[in-house]
Structure formats: structure tokens, C-alpha cells
Design a protein around this motif. Structure first.
Motif, mmCIF file in Angstrom:
data_model
loop_
_atom_site.group_PDB
_atom_site.id
_atom_site.type_symbol
_atom_site.label_atom_id
_atom_site.label_comp_id
_atom_site.label_asym_id
_atom_site.label_seq_id
_atom_site.Cartn_x
_atom_site.Cartn_y
_atom_site.Cartn_z
ATOM 1 N N PRO A 11 -11.637 -0.831 -4.707
ATOM 2 C CA PRO A 11 -11.041 -2.021 -4.082
ATOM 3 C C PRO A 11 -10.144 -2.823 -5.045
ATOM 4 C CG PRO A 11 -13.362 -1.862 -3.550
ATOM 5 C CD PRO A 11 -13.102 -0.857 -4.625
ATOM 6 N N TYR A 12 -10.497 -2.799 -6.341
ATOM 7 C CA TYR A 12 -9.765 -3.599 -7.316
ATOM 8 C C TYR A 12 -8.485 -2.891 -7.775
ATOM 9 C CZ TYR A 12 -14.454 -5.501 -7.241
ATOM 10 O OH TYR A 12 -15.653 -6.011 -6.822
ATOM 11 N N GLY A 15 -6.192 -2.589 -4.997
ATOM 12 C CA GLY A 15 -5.602 -3.904 -4.747
ATOM 13 C C GLY A 15 -4.356 -4.130 -5.572
ATOM 14 N N GLN A 18 -1.591 -1.635 -4.162
ATOM 15 C CA GLN A 18 -1.004 -2.047 -2.884
ATOM 16 C C GLN A 18 0.191 -2.983 -3.058
ATOM 17 O OE1 GLN A 18 -1.419 -0.976 0.064
ATOM 18 N NE2 GLN A 18 -3.506 -0.284 0.420
ATOM 19 N N ASN A 23 -2.085 3.043 -1.512
ATOM 20 C CA ASN A 23 -3.548 3.013 -1.388
ATOM 21 C C ASN A 23 -4.135 4.034 -2.358
ATOM 22 O OD1 ASN A 23 -6.161 2.622 -0.495
ATOM 23 N ND2 ASN A 23 -5.896 3.833 1.361
ATOM 24 N N VAL A 50 -7.135 -10.208 -9.125
ATOM 25 C CA VAL A 50 -7.574 -9.160 -8.194
ATOM 26 C C VAL A 50 -9.092 -9.179 -8.035
ATOM 27 C CG1 VAL A 50 -7.879 -7.245 -9.843
ATOM 28 C CG2 VAL A 50 -7.120 -6.785 -7.494
ATOM 29 N N THR A 54 -10.544 -9.974 -4.287
ATOM 30 C CA THR A 54 -11.373 -8.944 -3.668
ATOM 31 C C THR A 54 -12.813 -9.409 -3.480
ATOM 32 O OG1 THR A 54 -9.985 -7.265 -4.741
ATOM 33 C CG2 THR A 54 -12.087 -6.542 -3.835
ATOM 34 N N GLY A 70 -7.929 -2.080 -0.703
ATOM 35 C CA GLY A 70 -7.233 -2.974 -1.625
ATOM 36 C C GLY A 70 -6.345 -4.004 -0.964
ATOM 37 N N TYR A 72 -6.952 -6.910 0.063
ATOM 38 C CA TYR A 72 -7.195 -8.308 -0.311
ATOM 39 C C TYR A 72 -6.893 -8.565 -1.787
ATOM 40 C CZ TYR A 72 -9.591 -8.516 4.174
ATOM 41 O OH TYR A 72 -9.876 -8.473 5.511
ATOM 42 N N GLY A 73 -6.304 -7.591 -2.449
ATOM 43 C CA GLY A 73 -6.073 -7.750 -3.877
ATOM 44 C C GLY A 73 -4.640 -7.914 -4.320
ATOM 45 N N THR A 105 -6.595 -14.419 -0.086
ATOM 46 C CA THR A 105 -7.472 -13.539 0.686
ATOM 47 C C THR A 105 -7.726 -14.105 2.080
ATOM 48 O OG1 THR A 105 -8.568 -12.592 -1.247
ATOM 49 C CG2 THR A 105 -9.819 -12.604 0.807
#
Length: 295
Positions: A11-12, A15, A18, A23, A50, A54, A70, A72-73, A105
Motif C-alpha cells: 500500500p505504501y 502509493g 500511483q 499500481n 505516504v 495510507t 496505493g 490513498y498514498g 486521504t
């Protein structure tokens, strides 16, 4: 249904990746390395931002797939890097990075739920607000040495140095960082990377046609937004090339207007050019040519 394994870092790093719509965790890692090589302080800000952006999504239990992708990062990362690029890294700025990363976010989640193609607009709005507040309401000294001056005097004008535009997407005026960013995108999507390269060079041509914009080209202003426009519409079909050209042209026109009005550009030309091109693609084309396969 079999799903790809999600690692804790996905996710980080995704992020960060992105930022250029990739992705891909490896792409995000290379972006971070590219920032670190040029500016360790900006790299720290990117990591803090980030993480906050996240983790805010995780704490608030937002959509897990969006978190793992990602989504939200990247706006948070851009906010963090931008504030370090524009201002001295005071305690107030670091607190602002944390707060605004969380706010980005919240904005992003609202737009995802409403299916609004927001791209980097949360970053743009939050950075515009920061520029106004820290210049006019609660002044904080600009970053030293001056970021824009460093970019202007980085090298004499050449298509190699300023045409790529990949570095300036994340506020990096280093050619090395730009090349790393290009490689990072290429490893995720060769098509997107090559379209991004074309977009950057085409953006330079647009700038030259608009006249008296060599200094702005040297800042990467007419290439980094074009890179993002080209990546958005990159694809295997011939029509993708047309959408890229339209988006870059609209982005360049938007940028010229903003520069003449002395407005902070950031990635707004990319967002506006992309929004207008999506209207052309998804509304006008489908309305007048509903039976054609023109995606």
C-alpha cells in the motif's frame, strides 16, 4: 477466486508509484530512490506523507482494495514533497505535512466513493491553500536554496534535460532522478513510459509554439504535466495516440493561461487537460458515434 498476495509494503510503495498511475510497488520504490538521490529531505517527507495518508485510510477502514492499490498514498506523497520544495522545513511545515496527508486521504475517499476521476486534484488544492497560508497569513520562509532557481540554472536548455519531464512530476530537477523515474514506469508499463516520453517531447513543442517560454520549458513546466496526460491515455489502440495529443494540447493551453495569470501551476494543467479529454472521449464521441469501437 485467486488473488495476488499483498505484502505489507504494497500500500505504501504503490502509493508512491500511483503518482504516475502505476499500481506497482517496485515502481514506487524506484521513485523513492530517485527522490532520495536528489533530495534526502524530500524523500523523508515522501515517506512520512505516504505513511500518514495510507494509515489514515486503514484506521478509518476505507476500501481495502483501494488501500492495497496505493490510491490513498500518492496525493499525500505529492503534498509532502511539495511543502519541502517550497518552504523551509520548520516544525509547522512538518505538522502541515502530517495533517494535510490525512486530509488528502479523506478527499480521495470521497471522490472514489462518488466515482469522480480526481487524479492529483486533492494535492493541488491542499498545496494551493498551503502556498496562500504560508505566504500571506502565517509566513514561512521559502526553501533555500530556492527550488525554482535551482531548476532554472540546472543546465542549458536541451530536449534531453528538460524534454523527459519525468523528474519534475515529483519536484525533482535532477536528470538522474528523471531517468530513474522513466525506468520505474517502463518496468511497470513500457507502453505508458514510451507514451510519457512522447508526451513530454510534444509538450516541449507546444511550449515553443506558444513562444517566449524557454525558461518555463527549462523548469519542466510544459513537460511534466504532458507526461501525466500521456500516461493516463496510453494504450495499445491507435485512438490512444489521438487522446494523448488532445490531452497534451489542452494541458499546454491551460498551463499558458495559468502562467500569464501568475498562478501556481502544479499539476492542474494535467488534471484539466485530462478532464476535458475524458469529456471528449466519454461524452461527445460516444454520443455522435455510438456504434463505433473507438475506446
Amino acid at each position: 477466486m485467486k488473488t495476488d498476495k499483498v505484502y505489507f509494503w504494497d500500500p505504501y510503495l504503490k502509493g508512491i508509484g500511483q503518482i504516475m498511475l502505476q499500481n506497482n510497488a517496485l515502481t514506487g520504490l524506484l521513485f523513492l530512490i530517485g527522490i532520495l538521490i536528489n533530495s534526502p529531505l524530500m524523500a523523508v517527507a515522501a515517506v512520512v506523507a505516504v505513511l500518514v495518508g495510507t494509515l489514515t485510510a486503514k484506521v478509518l477502514k476505507f476500501n481495502e482494495d483501494n488501500i492495497n492499490s496505493g490510491l490513498y498514498g500518492f496525493n499525500a506523497t505529492l503534498v509532502g514533497v511539495a511543502l519541502i520544495a517550497f518552504f523551509e522545513p520548520t516544525i509547522t511545515i512538518w505538522i502541515s505535512i502530517i495533517v494535510l496527508s490525512a486530509v488528502s486521504t479523506l478527499i480521495m475517499n470521497f471522490c472514489l466513493e462518488k466515482k469522480i476521476p480526481v487524479f492529483t486534484f486533492p494535492f493541488i488544492v491542499l498545496t494551493w491553500i498551503s502556498l496562500y497560508v504560508f505566504h500571506s497569513v502565517a509566513p514561512i520562509p521559502d526553501a533555500a536554496p530556492d527550488y525554482l532557481e535551482e531548476l532554472i540554472h540546472y543546465h542549458p536548455f536541451s530536449l534531453l534535460d528538460y524534454g523527459l519531464g519525468f523528474g519534475e512530476v515529483i519536484f525533482q530537477g535532477s536528470l538522474i532522478s528523471g531517468v530513474i523515474f522513466f525506468i520505474a514506469v517502463y518496468m511497470s508499463s513500457p507502453t505508458a513510459a514510451l507514451y510519457g516520453l512522447f508526451g513530454a517531447l510534444f509538450g516541449v513543442i507546444v511550449a515553443i509554439l506558444l513562444k517566449d517560454r524557454i525558461e518555463d520549458v527549462k523548469l519542466g513546466m510544459f513537460s511534466f504535466n504532458a507526461v501525466l496526460c500521456a500516461i493516463v491515455f496510453s494504450g495499445p489502440k491507435k485512438i490512444n495516440g489521438l487522446y494523448v495529443v488532445i490531452a497534451v494540447l489542452l494541458s499546454g493551453i491551460t498551463e499558458e493561461i495559468m502562467l500569464r495569470l501568475d498562478l501556481p501551476v502544479l499539476t492542474f494543467p494535467f488534471v484539466m487537460g485530462t478532464w476535458l479529454t475524458l469529456v471528449i472521449k466519454d461524452v461527445l464521441v460516444k454520443r455522435f458515434y455510438p456504434s463505433t469501437n473507438i475506446e
